[in-house]
Write a protein that holds these residues in place. Structure first.
Motif, mmCIF file in Angstrom:
data_model
loop_
_atom_site.group_PDB
_atom_site.id
_atom_site.type_symbol
_atom_site.label_atom_id
_atom_site.label_comp_id
_atom_site.label_asym_id
_atom_site.label_seq_id
_atom_site.Cartn_x
_atom_site.Cartn_y
_atom_site.Cartn_z
ATOM 1 N N CYS A 143 0.305 -0.851 0.005
ATOM 2 C CA CYS A 143 -0.041 -0.444 0.171
ATOM 3 C C CYS A 143 1.268 1.174 -0.094
ATOM 4 N N CYS A 144 1.927 1.284 -0.780
ATOM 5 C CA CYS A 144 3.100 2.465 -1.144
ATOM 6 C C CYS A 144 3.350 3.024 0.312
ATOM 7 N N GLN A 145 3.249 2.392 1.405
ATOM 8 C CA GLN A 145 4.850 2.431 2.038
ATOM 9 C C GLN A 145 5.463 1.531 2.277
ATOM 10 N N PHE A 146 6.733 2.533 1.513
ATOM 11 C CA PHE A 146 7.661 2.024 1.360
ATOM 12 C C PHE A 146 9.115 1.674 2.218
ATOM 13 N N HIS A 147 8.488 2.600 3.396
ATOM 14 C CA HIS A 147 9.046 2.992 4.573
ATOM 15 C C HIS A 147 9.331 1.433 5.111
ATOM 16 N N ALA A 148 10.208 0.481 5.855
ATOM 17 C CA ALA A 148 11.102 0.398 6.391
ATOM 18 C C ALA A 148 11.780 0.207 7.619
ATOM 19 N N THR A 149 10.868 -0.427 8.500
ATOM 20 C CA THR A 149 11.438 -0.082 10.304
ATOM 21 C C THR A 149 12.984 -1.147 9.881
ATOM 22 N N GLN A 150 13.705 -1.859 9.284
ATOM 23 C CA GLN A 150 14.812 -2.450 9.708
ATOM 24 C C GLN A 150 15.198 -3.403 7.964
ATOM 25 N N PRO A 151 16.263 -3.328 7.707
ATOM 26 C CA PRO A 151 16.740 -4.375 6.848
ATOM 27 C C PRO A 151 15.613 -5.866 6.566
ATOM 28 N N ALA A 184 18.691 -12.250 -3.476
ATOM 29 C CA ALA A 184 18.233 -11.643 -2.368
ATOM 30 C C ALA A 184 18.902 -12.873 -1.286
ATOM 31 N N ILE A 185 17.783 -13.589 -2.414
ATOM 32 C CA ILE A 185 16.955 -14.915 -0.392
ATOM 33 C C ILE A 185 18.411 -15.803 -0.656
ATOM 34 N N LYS A 186 19.369 -16.172 -1.238
ATOM 35 C CA LYS A 186 20.732 -16.802 -0.963
ATOM 36 C C LYS A 186 21.609 -15.998 -0.185
ATOM 37 N N ARG A 187 21.692 -14.717 -0.795
ATOM 38 C CA ARG A 187 22.195 -13.754 0.662
ATOM 39 C C ARG A 187 22.269 -13.319 1.803
ATOM 40 N N ASN A 188 20.839 -14.017 2.030
ATOM 41 C CA ASN A 188 19.783 -13.449 3.067
ATOM 42 C C ASN A 188 19.129 -14.677 3.141
ATOM 43 N N PRO A 189 19.749 -16.089 3.413
ATOM 44 C CA PRO A 189 18.483 -17.169 3.234
ATOM 45 C C PRO A 189 17.571 -17.047 4.913
ATOM 46 N N LYS A 190 17.621 -15.924 5.931
ATOM 47 C CA LYS A 190 17.416 -16.149 7.483
ATOM 48 C C LYS A 190 15.723 -14.937 7.232
ATOM 49 N N ALA A 191 15.652 -13.992 6.046
ATOM 50 C CA ALA A 191 15.133 -12.853 5.913
ATOM 51 C C ALA A 191 13.577 -14.112 5.238
ATOM 52 N N ARG A 192 12.573 -13.175 6.034
ATOM 53 C CA ARG A 192 11.344 -13.438 5.298
ATOM 54 C C ARG A 192 10.737 -12.340 5.040
ATOM 55 N N PRO A 193 10.962 -11.873 4.455
ATOM 56 C CA PRO A 193 10.364 -10.361 3.803
ATOM 57 C C PRO A 193 8.710 -10.298 3.142
ATOM 58 N N MET A 194 7.842 -9.047 3.146
ATOM 59 C CA MET A 194 7.332 -9.256 2.059
ATOM 60 C C MET A 194 7.758 -8.348 0.877
ATOM 61 N N ILE A 195 7.420 -9.584 -0.112
ATOM 62 C CA ILE A 195 7.983 -9.277 -1.981
ATOM 63 C C ILE A 195 6.774 -8.193 -2.955
ATOM 64 N N HIS A 196 6.822 -7.346 -3.309
ATOM 65 C CA HIS A 196 6.609 -6.718 -3.473
ATOM 66 C C HIS A 196 6.499 -6.758 -4.527
ATOM 67 N N GLU A 241 26.575 1.778 3.182
ATOM 68 C CA GLU A 241 26.928 2.765 4.479
ATOM 69 C C GLU A 241 25.059 2.666 5.238
ATOM 70 N N TYR A 242 24.283 2.959 4.750
ATOM 71 C CA TYR A 242 23.323 3.497 5.194
ATOM 72 C C TYR A 242 22.862 2.228 6.030
ATOM 73 N N ARG A 243 22.573 1.009 5.214
ATOM 74 C CA ARG A 243 21.947 -0.635 5.721
ATOM 75 C C ARG A 243 22.911 -0.897 6.738
ATOM 76 N N ASN A 244 24.068 -0.806 6.286
ATOM 77 C CA ASN A 244 24.635 -1.559 7.687
ATOM 78 C C ASN A 244 24.366 -0.292 8.987
ATOM 79 N N LYS A 245 24.550 0.652 8.428
ATOM 80 C CA LYS A 245 24.423 1.595 9.919
ATOM 81 C C LYS A 245 22.920 1.006 10.728
ATOM 82 N N ALA A 246 21.836 0.680 9.818
ATOM 83 C CA ALA A 246 20.852 0.535 9.741
ATOM 84 C C ALA A 246 20.660 -0.487 10.994
ATOM 85 N N ILE A 247 21.655 -1.933 10.664
ATOM 86 C CA ILE A 247 21.281 -3.207 11.135
ATOM 87 C C ILE A 247 22.800 -3.382 12.535
#
Length: 231
Positions: free
Chosen positions: A90-98, A125-137, A224-230
Motif C-alpha cells: 500500500c505504498c508504505q515504502f519505509h521499513a523499520t529494519q533491513p 537476494a534470498i541466497k544472500r539473506n537465507p534467514k530473511a522472511r520479507p514482504m516481497i512486492h 553504508e546506510y543499511r549497515n548503519k541500520a543493522i
C-alpha cells in the motif's frame, strides 16, 4: 523415431509434414515478412502498423490491407485470483529494519542488433539473506502469478504483495531504480554484446550500492546506510 513416440505422433505424419511444399499464400507471407523486417531495421523500428503498411505497399507496389501487415497480439490469460495477491505494501515504502520489505520487477535491456536481455531485481537476494522472511512486492506480471513463483513463496516463506492493475506507482522504488540505472549507465553506452551488458550491469550496481552517495541518506551510500541500520 524416438521423438515421435514420445510426442505420440505417427512417423508417417512427421515425414509428410517434413516433405510438404509451402503453399502460394505461405510463400507470399514469407516474402512479406522479410520485407517488413527489412523496413523495420532501416527505420530503427519506429513505424507502427499503419505507417508500415504504407511503406510495404510503396516498396512492393502492392495494396495490402493494414490487417495483413499488423502482427496479431498474443492471447494472454488473465491471472486468476488464486495466482494473484492483494496490495499489502500500500505504498508504505519505509521499513523499520533491513529485509522487512523488498520490491521486485523485471526490465528489458537491448544490446547489439536489437537483441534482448532481462534483468530481475532481487534474484540473488534470498541466497544472500537465507534467514530473511520479507514482504516481497511485485506487479502482476506472469513471472509473479506463475505456479513456480508460488512454489518459491512456499519454500522461502515470504509474504506476497502485488500492485494494483496499471498502477506503476504501487511499485515506485524499483521503478525509480530502473530509471536511475538506465539514465546513469544504460543510455550512456552503446552495448554490442551480452557479456559487455552483463559486466556493465554488475559494475554499475556495485557503484550504486557502495560508492553512489544519496542525499536522503545524509550523504551515505546505500550499503553504508543499511549497515548503519543493522548496527
Amino acid at each position: 523415431m524416438k521423438l515421435c513416440e514420445v510426442a505420440g505422433i505417427a512417423q508417417s505424419s512427421y515425414y509428410k509434414w517434413l516433405n510438404r511444399q509451402a503453399s502460394v499464400s505461405e510463400l507470399i507471407n514469407q516474402e512479406l515478412e522479410k520485407k517488413i523486417i527489412e523496413i523495420a531495421e532501416q527505420v530503427h523500428h519506429i513505424y507502427g502498423y499503419r505507417r508500415m503498411t504504407l511503406a510495404v505497399n510503396r516498396a512492393l507496389h502492392t495494396n495490402y490491407n493494414w490487417k495483413r501487415i499488423r502482427r496479431k497480439k498474443p492471447k494472454w490469460f488473465k491471472p486468476t485470483a488464486e495466482h494473484t495477491a492483494k496490495n499489502m505494501l500500500c505504498c508504505q515504502f519505509h521499513a523499520t529494519q533491513p529485509n522487512e520489505k523488498w520490491c521486485t520487477d523485471v526490465t528489458e535491456l537491448k544490446y547489439g542488433n536489437r537483441r534482448k536481455k532481462y534483468l530481475s531485481a532481487i534474484k540473488r537476494a534470498i541466497k544472500r539473506n537465507p534467514k530473511a522472511r520479507p514482504m516481497i512486492h511485485s506487479n502482476r506480471g506472469f513471472q509473479y502469478t506463475s505456479h513456480a513463483y508460488r512454489q518459491l513463496r512456499e519454500k522461502f516463506q515470504f509474504q506476497l504483495s502485488m500492485s494494483r492493475v496499471a498502477k506503476c506507482l504501487d511499485n515506485q522504488p524499483i521503478e525509480s531504480f530502473w530509471g536511475t540505472l538506465k539514465a546513469e549507465y544504460y543510455y550512456l553506452h552503446s552495448i554490442e554484446s551480452e557479456n559487455e551488458l552483463i559486466r556493465g550491469i554488475h559494475t554499475y550496481i556495485d557503484f550504486y550500492q557502495n560508492e553512489r552517495v544519496v542525499a536522503k541518506f545524509n550523504g551515505l551510500t546505500p550499503s553504508e546506510y543499511r549497515n548503519k541500520a543493522i548496527i
